[in-house]
Every structure is written in C-alpha cells, then in structure tokens.
Design a protein around this motif. Sequence first.
Motif, PDB file in Angstrom:
ATOM      1  N   LEU A 118      15.463  -0.241  -8.846  1.00 21.08           N
ATOM      2  CA  LEU A 118      15.148   1.030  -9.499  1.00 21.08           C
ATOM      3  C   LEU A 118      13.787   1.534  -9.053  1.00 21.08           C
ATOM      4  CD1 LEU A 118      15.443   3.300 -11.623  1.00 21.08           C
ATOM      5  CD2 LEU A 118      14.476   1.696 -13.301  1.00 21.08           C
ATOM      6  N   GLY A 119      12.777   0.662  -9.104  1.00 19.26           N
ATOM      7  CA  GLY A 119      11.438   1.114  -8.765  1.00 19.26           C
ATOM      8  C   GLY A 119      11.225   1.344  -7.290  1.00 19.26           C
ATOM      9  N   ALA A 120      11.627   0.379  -6.459  1.00 20.16           N
ATOM     10  CA  ALA A 120      11.285   0.420  -5.039  1.00 20.16           C
ATOM     11  C   ALA A 120      12.274   1.197  -4.189  1.00 20.16           C
ATOM     12  CB  ALA A 120      11.161  -1.008  -4.497  1.00 20.16           C
ATOM     13  N   ALA A 121      13.441   1.533  -4.736  1.00 23.92           N
ATOM     14  CA  ALA A 121      14.430   2.291  -3.956  1.00 23.92           C
ATOM     15  C   ALA A 121      14.783   3.611  -4.643  1.00 23.92           C
ATOM     16  CB  ALA A 121      15.690   1.459  -3.738  1.00 23.92           C
ATOM     17  N   SER A 122      15.347   3.553  -5.852  1.00 13.98           N
ATOM     18  CA  SER A 122      15.846   4.774  -6.502  1.00 13.98           C
ATOM     19  C   SER A 122      14.748   5.801  -6.711  1.00 13.98           C
ATOM     20  CB  SER A 122      16.486   4.416  -7.846  1.00 13.98           C
ATOM     21  OG  SER A 122      17.619   3.612  -7.676  1.00 13.98           O
ATOM     22  N   LEU A 123      13.645   5.383  -7.336  1.00 13.99           N
ATOM     23  CA  LEU A 123      12.588   6.345  -7.642  1.00 13.99           C
ATOM     24  C   LEU A 123      11.825   6.763  -6.392  1.00 13.99           C
ATOM     25  CD1 LEU A 123      11.227   4.860 -11.000  1.00 13.99           C
ATOM     26  CD2 LEU A 123      12.823   6.751 -10.679  1.00 13.99           C
ATOM     27  N   VAL A 124      11.470   5.801  -5.550  1.00 14.12           N
ATOM     28  CA  VAL A 124      10.662   6.122  -4.371  1.00 14.12           C
ATOM     29  C   VAL A 124      11.434   7.007  -3.390  1.00 14.12           C
ATOM     30  CG1 VAL A 124       9.469   5.138  -2.379  1.00 14.12           C
ATOM     31  CG2 VAL A 124       9.221   4.082  -4.631  1.00 14.12           C
ATOM     32  N   SER A 125      12.766   6.827  -3.312  1.00 14.07           N
ATOM     33  CA  SER A 125      13.541   7.628  -2.354  1.00 14.07           C
ATOM     34  C   SER A 125      13.420   9.119  -2.622  1.00 14.07           C
ATOM     35  CB  SER A 125      15.015   7.211  -2.394  1.00 14.07           C
ATOM     36  OG  SER A 125      15.619   7.610  -3.613  1.00 14.07           O
ATOM     37  N   GLY A 126      13.254   9.496  -3.873  1.00 17.74           N
ATOM     38  CA  GLY A 126      13.132  10.905  -4.209  1.00 17.74           C
ATOM     39  C   GLY A 126      11.794  11.521  -3.852  1.00 17.74           C
ATOM     40  N   TYR A 127      10.819  10.677  -3.483  1.00 13.64           N
ATOM     41  CA  TYR A 127       9.482  11.185  -3.227  1.00 13.64           C
ATOM     42  C   TYR A 127       9.274  11.596  -1.777  1.00 13.64           C
ATOM     43  CZ  TYR A 127       8.760   8.954  -7.717  1.00 13.64           C
ATOM     44  OH  TYR A 127       8.867   8.576  -9.026  1.00 13.64           O
ATOM     45  N   PRO A 278       9.490  18.341   4.672  1.00 12.99           N
ATOM     46  CA  PRO A 278       8.669  17.213   5.133  1.00 12.99           C
ATOM     47  C   PRO A 278       7.834  16.616   4.004  1.00 12.99           C
ATOM     48  CG  PRO A 278       7.741  19.292   5.873  1.00 12.99           C
ATOM     49  CD  PRO A 278       9.072  19.616   5.272  1.00 12.99           C
ATOM     50  N   VAL A 279       7.519  15.364   4.183  1.00 11.17           N
ATOM     51  CA  VAL A 279       6.607  14.675   3.269  1.00 11.17           C
ATOM     52  C   VAL A 279       5.236  15.329   3.344  1.00 11.17           C
ATOM     53  CG1 VAL A 279       5.321  12.499   3.032  1.00 11.17           C
ATOM     54  CG2 VAL A 279       7.811  12.461   3.263  1.00 11.17           C
ATOM     55  N   ASP A 280       4.576  15.454   2.190  1.00 13.49           N
ATOM     56  CA  ASP A 280       3.200  15.950   2.188  1.00 13.49           C
ATOM     57  C   ASP A 280       2.309  14.924   1.495  1.00 13.49           C
ATOM     58  OD1 ASP A 280       3.693  16.235  -0.518  1.00 13.49           O
ATOM     59  OD2 ASP A 280       3.554  18.419  -0.528  1.00 13.49           O
ATOM     60  N   GLU A 281       1.049  15.281   1.329  1.00 12.72           N
ATOM     61  CA  GLU A 281       0.098  14.319   0.777  1.00 12.72           C
ATOM     62  C   GLU A 281       0.447  13.947  -0.658  1.00 12.72           C
ATOM     63  OE1 GLU A 281      -2.513  11.521   1.019  1.00 12.72           O
ATOM     64  OE2 GLU A 281      -2.003  12.823   2.692  1.00 12.72           O
ATOM     65  N   PHE A 282       1.007  14.890  -1.405  1.00 15.47           N
ATOM     66  CA  PHE A 282       1.374  14.547  -2.777  1.00 15.47           C
ATOM     67  C   PHE A 282       2.499  13.524  -2.801  1.00 15.47           C
ATOM     68  CE2 PHE A 282       3.983  15.045  -6.583  1.00 15.47           C
ATOM     69  CZ  PHE A 282       3.043  14.618  -7.516  1.00 15.47           C
ATOM     70  N   ARG A 284       2.975  11.186  -0.713  1.00 16.12           N
ATOM     71  CA  ARG A 284       2.335   9.893  -0.447  1.00 16.12           C
ATOM     72  C   ARG A 284       1.557   9.398  -1.662  1.00 16.12           C
ATOM     73  NH1 ARG A 284       2.574  12.141   4.854  1.00 16.12           N
ATOM     74  NH2 ARG A 284       0.858  13.577   4.465  1.00 16.12           N
ATOM     75  N   GLU A 285       0.930  10.314  -2.376  1.00 15.13           N
ATOM     76  CA  GLU A 285       0.194   9.911  -3.577  1.00 15.13           C
ATOM     77  C   GLU A 285       1.147   9.452  -4.681  1.00 15.13           C
ATOM     78  OE1 GLU A 285      -2.525   8.887  -6.363  1.00 15.13           O
ATOM     79  OE2 GLU A 285      -2.725   9.083  -4.192  1.00 15.13           O
ATOM     80  N   GLU A 334       6.515   8.036   7.074  1.00 19.72           N
ATOM     81  CA  GLU A 334       6.081   9.333   6.544  1.00 19.72           C
ATOM     82  C   GLU A 334       5.349   9.176   5.224  1.00 19.72           C
ATOM     83  OE1 GLU A 334       8.875  12.624   6.588  1.00 19.72           O
ATOM     84  OE2 GLU A 334      10.154  11.503   7.965  1.00 19.72           O
ATOM     85  N   LEU A 335       5.796   8.211   4.399  1.00 16.41           N
ATOM     86  CA  LEU A 335       5.185   7.985   3.095  1.00 16.41           C
ATOM     87  C   LEU A 335       3.971   7.068   3.162  1.00 16.41           C
ATOM     88  CD1 LEU A 335       8.408   7.590   0.927  1.00 16.41           C
ATOM     89  CD2 LEU A 335       6.770   9.470   0.814  1.00 16.41           C
ATOM     90  N   ALA A 336       3.593   6.650   4.377  1.00 12.98           N
ATOM     91  CA  ALA A 336       2.424   5.793   4.589  1.00 12.98           C
ATOM     92  C   ALA A 336       2.563   4.447   3.888  1.00 12.98           C
ATOM     93  CB  ALA A 336       1.141   6.506   4.156  1.00 12.98           C
ATOM     94  N   ILE A 337       3.777   3.930   3.839  1.00 14.57           N
ATOM     95  CA  ILE A 337       4.000   2.591   3.297  1.00 14.57           C
ATOM     96  C   ILE A 337       3.658   1.588   4.397  1.00 14.57           C
ATOM     97  CG2 ILE A 337       5.743   0.978   2.424  1.00 14.57           C
ATOM     98  CD1 ILE A 337       7.236   3.470   1.325  1.00 14.57           C
ATOM     99  N   PRO A 338       2.720   0.696   4.171  1.00 12.78           N
ATOM    100  CA  PRO A 338       2.295  -0.227   5.238  1.00 12.78           C
ATOM    101  C   PRO A 338       3.439  -1.102   5.734  1.00 12.78           C
ATOM    102  CG  PRO A 338       0.734  -0.256   3.405  1.00 12.78           C
ATOM    103  CD  PRO A 338       1.931   0.514   2.938  1.00 12.78           C
ATOM    104  N   ARG A 339       3.379  -1.441   7.001  1.00  9.37           N
ATOM    105  CA  ARG A 339       4.336  -2.391   7.572  1.00  9.37           C
ATOM    106  C   ARG A 339       3.921  -3.799   7.166  1.00  9.37           C
ATOM    107  NH1 ARG A 339       7.713  -0.555  11.825  1.00  9.37           N
ATOM    108  NH2 ARG A 339       7.447   1.688  12.209  1.00  9.37           N
ATOM    109  N   THR A 340       4.902  -4.648   6.957  1.00  8.92           N
ATOM    110  CA  THR A 340       4.638  -6.020   6.551  1.00  8.92           C
ATOM    111  C   THR A 340       5.759  -6.923   7.057  1.00  8.92           C
ATOM    112  OG1 THR A 340       4.534  -7.510   4.649  1.00  8.92           O
ATOM    113  CG2 THR A 340       5.698  -5.446   4.322  1.00  8.92           C
ATOM    114  N   ARG A 341       5.418  -8.177   7.339  1.00  7.26           N
ATOM    115  CA  ARG A 341       6.415  -9.129   7.800  1.00  7.26           C
ATOM    116  C   ARG A 341       7.418  -9.490   6.712  1.00  7.26           C
ATOM    117  NH1 ARG A 341       2.618 -13.699  10.327  1.00  7.26           N
ATOM    118  NH2 ARG A 341       1.409 -13.066   8.509  1.00  7.26           N
TER     119      ARG A 341
END
Length: 412
Positions: A118-127, A278-282, A284-285, A334-341
């Motif tokens: 819910l948090g990491a997929a459903s909600l974030v996908s809409g942003y 397109p994604v904007d700064e908001f 990402r915030e 686009e959302l500036a989510i850092p890459r991680t292993r």
Amino acid sequence: MTDTTVPTRPGVPTSLRRVDDARRRFGAFAETYLDAMWDGDPPADAFVADVPRLGHGRAMRLLRTACREGIDAVPDAPDSLRALFAQLDDVPGWLDAERIDHDSRHVARYTRQSGIVLGAASLVSGYANSAASRPLEMTGRYVENAGARTIEVASWLAAVSGPGGLDRFGEGFELTVRVRVIHALVRADLLRRPAWDLPAWGLPISQAYLAYTLVEFALIPMRGMRAIGAPFRPHERAASYARWRYLGHLLGIRADLLPVDEADQERLEEIYLLTRPPVDEFCRELVASINREFLVAEIEGLLPPALRGSVGRGAPAVVHGLERLFLGDEISDELAIPRTRVTGALRVVGPVLGAVHAALDRVPATLAPRAALGRRYQRVQEERLRRTWGVEHDLVDASPAGGRPHPARGDA
C-alpha cells in the motif's frame, strides 16, 4: 463555479504527453479517457453545491444519516442528496457481494505484505503525475500529514475489503460515500482558486484520474504482492477486481471508464502511464515526505535488529528498493528514488517466497488460521499506528481542526 462538468471542453489538457500515440494505440477508448479529463461527479457535485446553504456541519450529518439509516430517514434531505442516494442505492445487477466475500475470505493471510505494498506501491504510484497529485499539494494534505493520510487510506481499505465490506449499511459503504463527497468538496474548492490551471490540468479529481485510483488499489497491489512473494490465487484476484468495480460505482466513476476485470485495468494503466504529465518537484517532495515521515519509520520497526543498520542505511535502502521494484527504474528515476542493491535482492527473494507461499496455499487447512493471524495483526497494527501518529479520526472530514484548513472539514 459549482458545475464541475465542463460543458465546452477546452481541448486536451496541455500537461498531457504523447496524446497522438494514445489515440493510435487505444482508438475510441482514448477519446473516452481524454474526454473524462473534463468530467467531475454530477450527483456528488450537486450536493456539495448545496453545502453552503445547508451549512457544512449539517450537510455532513445528513449525509451520514442517509448512509447509516437510508435516505428516507432524512425527511429534510435536499433534492441533491436524494438524487445522490438514488444512484448509490441502485445496486448494479452484476454485483455478487456474497461471492466476492466468499472468494476473499482468506486474503488476510498476507496482511503484513499488503501494508508494505500500500505505502510503497499503491500510494507512491499516483505521485508520478504532477496534475493528478496537485490537489494534495494545494490542500497540503500529504507533505504536512503523511502519517495521518496513510492511516486514513489504510483504514478505509480495511473497512471495504473485510467480510461485509460492501454491505449497504456497513462501515465500508459509509466511508466510501464520504470519500466521494470529500473528492467533490476538494474539487469545488480548487475550482474557485485562481492557482488551479484548468487548461493544463483538466478538472480537479477528474473522472479519468479517479478511474485510475482503482488500478492503484487492485492491479498494482496484486502485482506488488506477487513481486515480494505473496501471490493471490486466481479466484482471489478475480474477487478483488469485482470488489473494486463496485467500489468504483459507489465512488461515482462513469460506466464507460469503470474497469470490469484485469484486462480493463491494464488498459487503463497503459493509457494513464503513456499520457501522464511529467513529474515535477512537488511529486518528488510527496515521495520524499511519505518516505521520511512514514515508510522509513515503519520499515525500521519491522526489520530484524541485525538488518536495521543506521537510520541512513537500513530502512531507507529497503524502502527505496521496494519502490524501485514496484515502480520500475523509469518512474523511480523521475521521482529521484535512490538506486540500491536491495532491489536486486528482492528480485531474487520474491520468487522463492512466492513458491513457499504457493505451496502453503495448496494445503487448505493452513488458509483459515493464517487469515486469522493476519486479521489479528491488522487490528494490532492499526491500534499501534494510531497511537504512534496520534490519529483518532477515520477520514479527513472528521479530522480535528488546527493546522492548514481543508475543504472537507469546512474550514478552508
């Protein structure tokens, strides 16, 4: 401005991209989708237009009484409220709530995983959509209240997804109707603001973007659950699509946009992703806010001590890894989510866990006990979250005054 169906369409909202591609790929459905950018929810919008005359508090009391006791229990109901409930009480012939409940009776076995999704997929996908997420910016509802709003959404989902969640006089029905009216209150408020760029963004909480929320709560979660090793069985997936079809009806989504099954949801997701602004700064915030204010803290509490690391490494890396797994690299970048292993590790672990859970699912005697444990976990978790974040209300229309005003409370 109270009529929130635009009679003369200004054309395709200018923030949309790849519109010609969408028309080539989707034909008539593209025109339906693009046209829906200018449509609100006439029954709910008409009731909201009566709210200033009725008074906000009285109007919401009338709405709750109609939900709990029926419209005939509201003798002084305005015509707009009667028209809204005429639509709500007209149960579609395709609804089989008994079968939906029966086929969903064991899905709670994956409650722990569903909270993560819910948090990491459903909600974030809409942003990843600067126009669809703009109402959250302009009402201040997420950057300032990430924890509270996440709990509100989770509580609504729990009410509509449990046994009897679709019952006419159940909690799920009332919460869904109130969500619908909250949308209408926000829509009317934003249309009065000069800052709302109608030609660029279309109508606030338009039919097109409202329909996509069903994808966020059905298709995306099931795909995410499978990715982290918690796959639902075919009849459970079918029940979820059927449930959200009816909830979409209650939310006022047009019949020609209302997805019936997985294929319909996939088509809706494809055109949404193709044309999204397109994604904007908001945007990402928004993602940074839900991560910083809610998801990282929650994942930190779920990780074994040996895996937590420092606040700067353990839980944030898991959250970012999950988001990249669910959203893919293009949107994550686009959302500036850092890459991680962690993402790679999850791609390895997910199928292994999925095989284990699928094997367990083939033993019928395990299903009911696991579902019971999941429901218990859900109750304990909600109580903990409410204590942690100081949330006592259900939806924003019942949230305490203070802080930034909100149209759903009548203090905007």
